[in-house]
Design an enzyme around this catalytic site. Sequence first.
Site: not given
Ligand code: FAD
Length: 830
Positions: A260, A362, A360, A552, A45, A657, A171, A222, A12, A42-43
């Site tokens: 899936y 991927v 959010v 509205d 893996h 009302e 942060v 998950h 994101v 989360s991204t």
């Molecule tokens: P992240 O990738 O978690 O990025 C957030 C970043 O913020 C991290 O890198 C973290 O280090 C950084 N951060 C946090 N706090 C701080 C701080 N205080 N200071 C500096 N940096 C910080 N989604 C799909 O669409 N399709 C799928 O098939 C799918 N499968 C999934 C399978 C698994 C096993 C999992 C766990 C998730 C899956 N998802 C899937 C969901 C998807 O991976 C996540 O919703 C998405 O990657 C989130 O992206 P993000 O950028 O919001 O978060």
Amino acid sequence: SQRVVIIGAGIVGTNLADELVSRGWSNITVIEQGPLSMPGGSTSHAPGLVFQTNPSKTMTLFAKYTVEKFLALEKDGQNCFNQLGGLEIATTQERMEELKRKHGYAQSWGIEANLISAEECHKRYPGLNKDIILGALHIPTDGLALAARATQILIESTRNSGVRYLEHTVVTGIEQASGHVTGVTTNKGSVPANIVVSCAGFWGVEIGKMIGLKVPLLPLGHQYVKTTAVSSLKNREVNKNINAMNAEYPILRYQDQDLYYREHGEQIGIGYYGHRPMPVNAADLGVTPEKVDDKHMPSRLDFTPEDFAPAWKASQELLPALRETEIADGFNGIFSFTPDGGSVVGQAPNLDNFYVAEAVWVTHSAGVARAVAEVLTEGRSKIDISELEITRFEEVQLSPEYVSETSQQNFVEIYDIIHPLAPKINPRDLRVSPFNARQRELGAFFLEVGGWERPHWYEANADLVKSLPEEWKPVDRDAWSSQFYSPIAAAEAWKTRNAVAVYDMTTFHRFEVFGPAAVDLLQRLTTSDVTRAPGAITHTLLLNEHGGVLSDLFVSRLEEDVFQVGANTATDLAYLAREARHQSKLNPAQWVQVRDVTGSTCCLALMGPRARDVIRGISSDDFSNKSLPYMSVRKQGLGGIPVTLFRKSYVGEHGWEIQTTPEFGQRLWDLLWQAGQPHGLVAAGRAAFNGLRLEKGIRIAGSDFSSEYNPYEAGITYAIQRDKKADFVGKCALEAASRRTPTKRLRCLTVDDGRSIVLGKEPVFRDGKVAGYVTNAAFGYSIRKPIVFAWLPKDVNEGEAIEIEYFSRKIKATVVSDPQHDPQHRRLHD
Ligand code: FAD
């Protein structure tokens, strides 16, 4: 350009940097606590399955954009999306029906989709056990997003455009002055900024705490596993696509077992949602290590094989080739769940220019990022994001207990077949009106909205159904539309149109806008002149600068400097409150404040041709049109209770009302009830109300129209005042819109057979082609036909025949005039 800090370099955050760069912004710093090569969120893996179709138009369009963007995101001749297609299989008849509904959504939102047989499924995915499959939904444009790769390409390209990335930087605080963000504090020092966007994924809750912002998401584990090599996938003909993208067959959903699948070369990846929810506290995960790798990252917890056992059995049945394999690797990966399953996006209500884009997938990442970039650079997203707004939640929905319970329920139900009206099982009875005890005595059937218990019908009225005149008798419904419905609604509608009924309106949002500059605020933000003397009610609109309708409002001037505003959502409150703060800051002597009075008031609508008889039985005051005309308000006593009477109606009948404070609520109910009995008064619920309001042509913000449409398109010009002299937000755009012919319009339709019910979001066909979609529908009791609102091209004429697709069946309908009930509004002015 503005100085922007983005927290988080996941899919994101990096997409947002890119979207801002492509709009000409360059002064951007992305701060990431992990190593940039693999940040460990989360991204890092994510298996990246992208199934685009969703009941939400917004989310589907965001997914569509993610697909388009990742297809075009290329490096060394390879892009970031493997368009294998998506298969959602059905192994039960109920799921097959559900897929038909989903096929409808795909058509409504413009995604190519096909319902296919088990045979066809097997052709597309030969490894499937076709004996257990009934059929599938095939979406040719679905596929696999290479999220980690996309992230790296975006980092590289935005860096080349001047974006600064700080890795291994945590942060730890948000800096602010005078209600405005000024930067962030990190473990390595301060970074100034005038806009901060938290894209911290499931760590979002922790970032929110830094400014006292409750971010309603819950990190949950998950399960995801990879099998050992499947022999039929070994030694496949060397195919460039398989080499580069690791997959050949469609991505697969087996929702009947919460599963899936995707290929990883010779291995199969399996995701599972059938296990117990595994909540995680992000703060407990500790500091992201210097070195993150596939097996060691904060978002990856140890695999719990016992939780996976049922999934393994079901998978081997679906894909028999897995019987010869084992689980090579498994983990419990963390990502965000929310109370309503939606993402959490938008500006914090308590700090200017602090935004979030969290929870959010991927799947929606590029779409959400583009929306946020549009908000920052143009002041609005072209695709409406009201259903994602962080401000959409009610106070009670932000408590950790509520977030935890409902987010876990969403995890459990993620692949379940859920009826659009199905209420939450828990928590219930969070907010009840003071009429609740009486409603229970009358056998109210409650559904939940915003934590409130809202009656949909009353069993006490069941006997009335038998005595209904023939032309009011309810028609039979199909099994799906019969859920959360009762034919009793017909009797309650009949009473409303022919005698009198009382509706609980307490759940509607009510705000008080007060102070010397209250009138200025409302003049500046709304489309109508609200300067009329106290006692006037004005129906008006909130627009954005582009003329799109935000909401509205019913603005009632109670006193010179006190207005009550009947609004739609908590987002309306956040918007008005922020604007009031800004205005008061500019000129403290001319202050204005906005406060929510929903919970500190309660309201009953007494509606119907005999409403006046009822009220005259209680009070000898003058309730004539002359004394209290339509769209006027007055405070008075009623049987010893202090009330405010609002002469307006959502159901198109004469009535008021009647508002009071909760301590008088039950007494007010009893008073009306007693006085109403000689006139046939009944309590009526939302099921009747919905049909009556559609007959009256009344549109609802959020579902019938949104910021994507202007008032001319939405058919709500009755709430704008063409000759308003004073300037207001969106005035120029509105004037321009008045000179343009709209390209589409919200139209009213009736169903030809007089009985086939649709529920909303179904595709509408004109000459055999999809031409629009249904927003809301209900049975129009007074016209004895189902009535439907639908977005259709501008040139559709009244009387034109169209078709609505419902569970793959085409239902014939006709475009009709609007409103169907009392078009001259005689009953309102009676
Ligand atoms: P992240 O990738 O978690 O990025 C957030 C970043 O913020 C991290 O890198 C973290 O280090 C950084 N951060 C946090 N706090 C701080 C701080 N205080 N200071 C500096 N940096 C910080 N989604 C799909 O669409 N399709 C799928 O098939 C799918 N499968 C999934 C399978 C698994 C096993 C999992 C766990 C998730 C899956 N998802 C899937 C969901 C998807 O991976 C996540 O919703 C998405 O990657 C989130 O992206 P993000 O950028 O919001 O978060």
